[in-house]
Motif scaffolding. Structure first.
Motif, mmCIF file in Angstrom:
data_model
loop_
_atom_site.group_PDB
_atom_site.id
_atom_site.type_symbol
_atom_site.label_atom_id
_atom_site.label_comp_id
_atom_site.label_asym_id
_atom_site.label_seq_id
_atom_site.Cartn_x
_atom_site.Cartn_y
_atom_site.Cartn_z
ATOM 1 N N LYS A 48 76.457 61.125 1.921
ATOM 2 C CA LYS A 48 75.956 62.022 2.963
ATOM 3 C C LYS A 48 74.805 61.404 3.745
ATOM 4 O O LYS A 48 74.547 61.798 4.888
ATOM 5 C CB LYS A 48 75.501 63.346 2.342
ATOM 6 C CG LYS A 48 76.625 64.219 1.810
ATOM 7 C CD LYS A 48 76.074 65.533 1.291
ATOM 8 C CE LYS A 48 77.172 66.452 0.790
ATOM 9 N NZ LYS A 48 76.624 67.744 0.296
ATOM 10 N N LYS A 49 74.115 60.446 3.153
ATOM 11 C CA LYS A 49 73.003 59.805 3.855
ATOM 12 C C LYS A 49 73.468 59.129 5.135
ATOM 13 O O LYS A 49 72.733 59.055 6.117
ATOM 14 C CB LYS A 49 72.350 58.755 2.946
ATOM 15 C CG LYS A 49 71.674 59.305 1.710
ATOM 16 C CD LYS A 49 71.136 58.158 0.854
ATOM 17 C CE LYS A 49 70.526 58.661 -0.439
ATOM 18 N NZ LYS A 49 70.077 57.529 -1.297
ATOM 19 N N PHE A 50 74.694 58.635 5.135
ATOM 20 C CA PHE A 50 75.192 57.862 6.267
ATOM 21 C C PHE A 50 76.250 58.596 7.089
ATOM 22 O O PHE A 50 76.498 58.243 8.237
ATOM 23 C CB PHE A 50 75.769 56.533 5.771
ATOM 24 C CG PHE A 50 74.843 55.792 4.837
ATOM 25 C CD1 PHE A 50 73.589 55.380 5.263
ATOM 26 C CD2 PHE A 50 75.211 55.533 3.526
ATOM 27 C CE1 PHE A 50 72.728 54.715 4.403
ATOM 28 C CE2 PHE A 50 74.362 54.861 2.665
ATOM 29 C CZ PHE A 50 73.110 54.450 3.107
ATOM 30 N N PHE A 51 76.871 59.618 6.498
ATOM 31 C CA PHE A 51 77.895 60.368 7.220
ATOM 32 C C PHE A 51 77.455 61.768 7.612
ATOM 33 O O PHE A 51 78.194 62.472 8.296
ATOM 34 C CB PHE A 51 79.180 60.446 6.383
ATOM 35 C CG PHE A 51 79.864 59.122 6.210
ATOM 36 C CD1 PHE A 51 80.712 58.633 7.192
ATOM 37 C CD2 PHE A 51 79.665 58.359 5.075
ATOM 38 C CE1 PHE A 51 81.352 57.410 7.042
ATOM 39 C CE2 PHE A 51 80.293 57.136 4.915
ATOM 40 C CZ PHE A 51 81.143 56.653 5.899
ATOM 41 N N GLY A 52 76.271 62.190 7.162
ATOM 42 C CA GLY A 52 75.761 63.504 7.529
ATOM 43 C C GLY A 52 75.788 64.476 6.369
ATOM 44 O O GLY A 52 76.735 64.493 5.576
ATOM 45 N N ARG A 66 84.973 63.537 12.721
ATOM 46 C CA ARG A 66 84.523 62.222 13.158
ATOM 47 C C ARG A 66 85.472 61.151 12.630
ATOM 48 O O ARG A 66 85.879 61.200 11.473
ATOM 49 C CB ARG A 66 83.097 61.947 12.683
ATOM 50 C CG ARG A 66 82.061 62.797 13.404
ATOM 51 C CD ARG A 66 80.678 62.639 12.810
ATOM 52 N NE ARG A 66 79.667 63.333 13.612
ATOM 53 C CZ ARG A 66 78.424 63.578 13.202
ATOM 54 N NH1 ARG A 66 78.026 63.192 12.003
ATOM 55 N NH2 ARG A 66 77.588 64.210 14.001
ATOM 56 N N TYR A 93 86.184 56.974 12.128
ATOM 57 C CA TYR A 93 85.585 55.652 12.002
ATOM 58 C C TYR A 93 86.696 54.639 11.740
ATOM 59 O O TYR A 93 87.752 54.980 11.189
ATOM 60 C CB TYR A 93 84.577 55.606 10.848
ATOM 61 C CG TYR A 93 83.482 56.650 10.917
ATOM 62 C CD1 TYR A 93 82.255 56.364 11.485
ATOM 63 C CD2 TYR A 93 83.684 57.924 10.391
ATOM 64 C CE1 TYR A 93 81.233 57.316 11.533
ATOM 65 C CE2 TYR A 93 82.685 58.884 10.437
ATOM 66 C CZ TYR A 93 81.463 58.572 11.009
ATOM 67 O OH TYR A 93 80.467 59.527 11.056
ATOM 68 N N ALA A 112 74.730 53.848 8.782
ATOM 69 C CA ALA A 112 75.720 54.680 9.458
ATOM 70 C C ALA A 112 76.741 53.806 10.180
ATOM 71 O O ALA A 112 76.367 52.981 11.012
ATOM 72 C CB ALA A 112 75.032 55.609 10.443
#
Length: 608
Positions: A285-289, A312, A314, A359
């Motif tokens: 979650k730190k990098f994807f929200g 989203r 990627y 991210a």
């Protein structure tokens, strides 16, 4: 209304150019590839058989058919070597003495549009019955029972046992399965690789490849001990597969101490035949929200959904290139976190060789109600529901290139039913769209707007309507005490006493739409299976089910208010001919009905 009369929006008589598109082998060979196609042997076999069927039908009536074509179609056809052969060698009487008029293209619905041999006189009877407490599934002519441990052949007059695997404890049960067919045009290391097999994920984190004919274990890979894997899916069908874990949770002591769990899922990616390891990564979650709720992979894209409705996309290839620690493969010795072991062997498993530290670059983002999102069509489009509760049941078809709403791209069925309508891109890779409601099926297609090559419009290819009588119902009810009650609506669109479409499925081997139409008669449900032409929607064969179909149970809740609660039964049809019905439990809580699964987990509520 007769279902056949409403099957095609264009009418029953086909224009000659449409007939050419449907029946001609030339069009099938020269048409532009649209959408995504797999390369497995099963798909190529089915496509070749379709070409062969059309070729045989055209050989029977080639010259006559050529005369009925438009000039453009004839010009295209004359450039095809198959048509040249037909013009030179076919006469009104073919080599078998069959008149051209007897070609199935002239027989209406006597044959399955040259794709089968079910004549109108063909009947179906029950030759075999099997009861199972677990789901019954079907894959490529095989029926699987007892969670894929019991396999039968469905191509014999009566199903016969192919293999039966020994019983195992619940801790080693099969969690998920994928059918694997060999690729075409590749040299494989083992003779067994050229035969169909099953990729199996077990409850104790083993990935197995089993022979589809014997159940023998061909390959096995141990995944890991630090997380629980449960789901198998294709990233690229028959080429790259993804193993997904359950949602990660901290131990109880850690949660009580206030430690936050930021890693939500673990993905392991493999290439198949030969089986090789690409990479394993954590989704943090730190990098994807912090609002991330789920993730999946498709066509080399990592798709992440959020509780806010955001979807989203990627690039997985970019992520693997940017954050790859080291490329490793199965059977290779590897040092991971100070431990040395063989990749894929017990107890070492497979390592996290992709470590996301920032991210990733965002490719695409869109907001949709309940994060519903689909990509398909040609050129590429996507389908969403605007992210507002008031927009539920309204679908937007937009261009993937620039988010432009297609002309006539707002699709709404305006049905009043317990089960909502649904929409999806057609699984036949034609780029069309299926929009299914309780009494109406629309097959839509994208068409270029005249004078604007950049804009597409959504048009009807054909529609299918349920057979219903137009009864005028009284909206006012007088109770036994003389009180007048005015109904807010006459009846639901999925009223059990009216014919309702319960299941719509696509049969790729015969290029048919199979539709289960159900009507409640007294206490029993009467159902039939309609086989329809996938190109025009014409009903080719109708097969009534002898067994009753339990659709809805009605419970009288309160006589004084004249209210009825509908306890909805969930029915799953695994294939047109072999099916298993499982009805969930319903628990009455006064104001709500809780629908539970077999494990007792609540899966939804129905207000009283």
């Amino acid at each position: 209304m007769d279902p056949d009369s409403s099957a095609s929006a264009a009418g029953t008589r086909l224009h000659s150019s449409d007939a050419f598109r449907i029946h001609s082998i030339c069009f099938l060979l020269m048409r532009r590839t649209q959408g995504f196609y797999t390369k497995d042997a099963g798909f190529v076999y089915r496509k070749n058989m379709g070409i062969l069927r059309k070729l045989i039908c055209q050989l029977a009536g080639g010259p006559r058919f050529l005369k009925q074509m438009t000039s453009d179609a004839r010009e295209n056809c004359e450039n095809c070597p198959v048509s040249a052969y037909l013009a030179r060698n076919c006469s009104q009487e073919d080599g078998l003495g069959t008149p051209a008029s007897s070609c199935p293209t002239d027989r209406g619905t006597n044959l399955l549009d040259c794709n089968g041999c079910f004549t109108e006189s063909t009947t179906f009877r029950n030759v075999w019955t099997k009861h199972s407490t677990s789901p019954i599934t079907y894959q490529s002519g095989k029926i699987y029972l007892e969670n894929y441990r019991y396999c039968l052949s469905s191509i014999t007059p009566e199903p016969r046992i192919i293999y039966q695997m020994p019983a195992c404890p619940k801790s080693e049960k099969i969690e998920d399965v994928l059918l694997l067919e060999c690729p075409v045009g590749e040299v494989l290391p083992n003779p067994s690789d050229y035969k169909p097999s099953l990729v199996v994920l077990t409850a104790h984190n083993w990935l197995l490849r089993l022979s589809a004919t014997t159940g023998e274990i061909l390959e096995k890979v141990y995944l890991a001990a630090h997380c629980k894997f449960r789901y198998l899916s294709w990233d690229t069908p028959q080429d790259v597969m993804v193993v997904k874990s359950i949602q990660q949770k901290h131990p109880g002591a850690a949660r009580q101490a206030g430690v936050q769990q930021s890693v939500l899922f673990v993905l392991a990616v493999f290439r198949v035949l030969p089986l090789s390891f690409i990479g394993m990564l954590e989704l943090d979650k730190k990098f994807f929200g912090n609002s991330m709720t789920d993730a999946s992979m498709s066509d080399s894209m990592l798709i992440v959904t959020h509780s806010t409705g955001l979807v989203r996309l990627y690039s997985f290839q970019t992520i693997s290139e940017q954050f790859m620690l080291q490329r490793v493969d199965l059977g290779q010795e590897y040092n991971w976190n100070g431990k040395i072991g063989i990749v894929g062997k017990y107890p070492f498993g497979i390592p996290y060789n992709i470590k996301i530290t920032g991210a990733p670059d965002l490719l695409f983002e869109v907001s949709s109600l309940e994060s519903t999102f689909q990509i398909g069509g040609f050129p590429w489009h996507y389908i969403i529901t605007p992210n507002k509760k008031s927009q539920k049941g309204i679908f937007h078809v937009c261009s993937l290139k620039d988010h432009t709403l297609a002309k006539n791209g707002v699709q709404e069925m305006k049905c009043c039913s317990l089960e909502p309508d649904w929409i999806t891109f057609h699984p036949d890779s034609s780029g069309r769209i299926l929009h299914v409601g309780p009494n109406l099926i629309k097959v839509l297609k994208l068409k270029e707007v005249e004078g604007n090559t950049e804009l597409q419009k959504v048009t009807e290819d054909f529609i299918i309507q349920a057979s219903r009588e137009n009864n005028i119902e009284n909206s006012i009810t007088v109770t036994s005490s003389g009180r007048i009650v005015k109904n807010r609506f006459n009846s639901l669109d999925d009223d059990p006493e009216k014919e309702t479409f319960q299941i719509v499925d696509y049969e790729d081997e015969l290029n048919l739409l199979s539709i289960a139409a159900v009507t409640q008669i007294g206490s029993d449900g009467s159902a039939r299976l309609d086989l329809r032409c996938n190109e025009r929607g014409t009903r080719l064969k109708s097969i009534p089910f002898v067994e009753s179909w339990d659709v809805v149970s009605i419970s009288k809740a309160n006589e004084s208010y004249n209210q009825y609660l509908y306890l909805v039964s969930f029915i799953h049809l695994y294939m047109p001919y072999i099916y298993n019905i499982y009805i969930t439990n319903a628990i009455w809580y006064g104001l709500f009905i809780c629908i539970c699964n077999e494990d007792g987990e609540c899966r939804g509520h129905i207000p009283g």
